[in-house]
Design a protein around this motif. Structure first.
Motif, PDB file in Angstrom:
ATOM      1  N   LEU A 210     -12.881   8.400  -4.018  1.00  0.00           N
ATOM      2  CA  LEU A 210     -12.011   7.398  -4.046  1.00  0.00           C
ATOM      3  C   LEU A 210     -10.571   7.765  -3.258  1.00  0.00           C
ATOM      4  CD1 LEU A 210     -10.841   4.812  -5.658  1.00  0.00           C
ATOM      5  CD2 LEU A 210     -10.386   6.246  -7.455  1.00  0.00           C
ATOM      6  N   ALA A 211     -10.240   9.065  -3.476  1.00  0.00           N
ATOM      7  CA  ALA A 211      -8.848   9.317  -2.727  1.00  0.00           C
ATOM      8  C   ALA A 211      -9.350   9.548  -1.246  1.00  0.00           C
ATOM      9  CB  ALA A 211      -8.991  11.076  -3.094  1.00  0.00           C
TER      10      ALA A 211
ATOM     11  N   GLU B 276     -11.099   7.218   0.164  1.00  0.00           N
ATOM     12  CA  GLU B 276     -10.520   5.601   0.497  1.00  0.00           C
ATOM     13  C   GLU B 276      -9.106   5.047   0.571  1.00  0.00           C
ATOM     14  OE1 GLU B 276     -11.829   1.652  -1.862  1.00  0.00           O
ATOM     15  OE2 GLU B 276     -13.466   3.208  -1.452  1.00  0.00           O
ATOM     16  N   LYS B 277      -8.440   5.549  -0.780  1.00  0.00           N
ATOM     17  CA  LYS B 277      -7.092   5.493  -0.629  1.00  0.00           C
ATOM     18  C   LYS B 277      -6.023   6.059   0.584  1.00  0.00           C
ATOM     19  CE  LYS B 277      -5.182   3.821  -3.694  1.00  0.00           C
ATOM     20  NZ  LYS B 277      -4.660   2.526  -3.645  1.00  0.00           N
TER      21      LYS B 277
ATOM     22  N   LEU C  11       2.242   9.814  -0.218  1.00  0.00           N
ATOM     23  CA  LEU C  11       0.971   9.494  -0.436  1.00  0.00           C
ATOM     24  C   LEU C  11      -0.229  10.443   0.210  1.00  0.00           C
ATOM     25  CD1 LEU C  11       1.568   5.530  -0.213  1.00  0.00           C
ATOM     26  CD2 LEU C  11       1.014   7.039  -2.341  1.00  0.00           C
TER      27      LEU C  11
ATOM     28  N   GLU D 193      -6.674   3.795   3.598  1.00  0.00           N
ATOM     29  CA  GLU D 193      -5.800   2.594   3.460  1.00  0.00           C
ATOM     30  C   GLU D 193      -4.282   3.029   3.585  1.00  0.00           C
ATOM     31  OE1 GLU D 193      -5.947   0.784  -0.452  1.00  0.00           O
ATOM     32  OE2 GLU D 193      -7.964   0.695  -0.567  1.00  0.00           O
ATOM     33  N   VAL D 194      -3.698   4.056   3.319  1.00  0.00           N
ATOM     34  CA  VAL D 194      -2.612   4.611   3.493  1.00  0.00           C
ATOM     35  C   VAL D 194      -2.400   4.733   4.983  1.00  0.00           C
ATOM     36  CG1 VAL D 194      -0.934   6.485   3.255  1.00  0.00           C
ATOM     37  CG2 VAL D 194      -2.119   5.611   1.256  1.00  0.00           C
TER      38      VAL D 194
ATOM     39  N   VAL E 120       0.860  -1.009   0.148  1.00  0.00           N
ATOM     40  CA  VAL E 120      -0.024   0.205   0.123  1.00  0.00           C
ATOM     41  C   VAL E 120       0.949   1.227  -0.124  1.00  0.00           C
ATOM     42  CG1 VAL E 120      -1.664   1.266   1.473  1.00  0.00           C
ATOM     43  CG2 VAL E 120      -1.851  -1.074   1.093  1.00  0.00           C
TER      44      VAL E 120
ATOM     45  N   TYR F 109      -3.099  11.980  -1.881  1.00  0.00           N
ATOM     46  CA  TYR F 109      -4.549  11.794  -1.558  1.00  0.00           C
ATOM     47  C   TYR F 109      -5.145  12.791  -0.687  1.00  0.00           C
ATOM     48  CZ  TYR F 109      -3.410   7.535  -4.266  1.00  0.00           C
ATOM     49  OH  TYR F 109      -2.730   6.514  -5.042  1.00  0.00           O
TER      50      TYR F 109
END
Length: 198
Positions: free
Chosen positions: A42-43, A45-46, A25, A49-50, A6, A29
């Motif tokens: 989407l950003a 969500e990313k 990252l 995750e990061v 990730v 994002y």
């Protein structure tokens, strides 16, 4: 989900590599870059995750657990505690990244005004340069949770910085007998009051 994948770093990457990848990252994002953008979900969500991957590597069960720079450690900043909520972790990350407005927004909408909230609010004030407010809030956090060494340590460091500033500042004010500028200003004021020549 592989946290190394990730973050885009190799297995066994150093703390510095993980931290650098994480910062890049987060910039990529960050929600501010996606305002009024169809990709904002989407950003977000990313970014989540990061943040989760970063937490796992820096203070989770990985090789760097409890030893890293991350928001839950005390190495990269003056505050860091393992037991905290995801919301407060996000505040810590924002403060670490210098995104004080985002940290403040999260704190303002948080209902749980416990010792951790008070501490982070104090650290936010400290980063803004509001020393008195920061000391007051961190002192309140210590009062609410006296057994927390993180809060006590931060308060002690703030007090040391404040004491050092006072030691430097005292003796340089209006009443100082050693400051040539102050002496000249005092003479000028006296002369101005005594005669109309100035």
């Amino acid at each position: 989900m592989d946290p190394y994948e990730v973050l885009g770093v190799r297995q066994g990457a150093s703390e510095a590599e993980i931290k650098a990848a994480y910062k890049e990252l987060v910039k990529k994002y960050h929600p501010d870059k996606y305002q009024n953008n169809p990709l904002s979900d989407l950003a977000e969500e990313k970014l989540q995750e990061v943040n989760e991957a970063y937490d796992i590597l820096m203070k989770g069960s990985g090789k760097n657990a409890g030893t890293g720079y991350g928001p839950g450690s005390s190495r990269g900043n003056n505050y860091g505690q393992a037991r905290t909520t995801p919301e407060f972790n996000q505040v810590r990350r924002n403060i670490d990244m210098g995104n004080l407005q985002a940290a403040e927004e999260i704190l303002n909408r948080t209902q749980n005004r416990n010792a951790e909230w008070m501490f982070l609010s104090g650290m936010l004030s400290y980063r803004k340069g509001w020393y008195d407010d920061a000391v007051s809030k961190v002192q309140q956090a210590v009062n609410m949770d006296p057994s927390n060494p993180e809060y006590s340590q931060a308060l002690g460091q703030m007090m040391n910085v404040g004491q050092s500033y006072q030691n430097t500042a005292y003796g340089r004010g209006y009443n100082s007998t050693e400051d040539a500028f102050c002496k000249a200003l005092q003479c000028y004021c006296c002369a101005d009051m005594c005669c109309d020549c100035f």
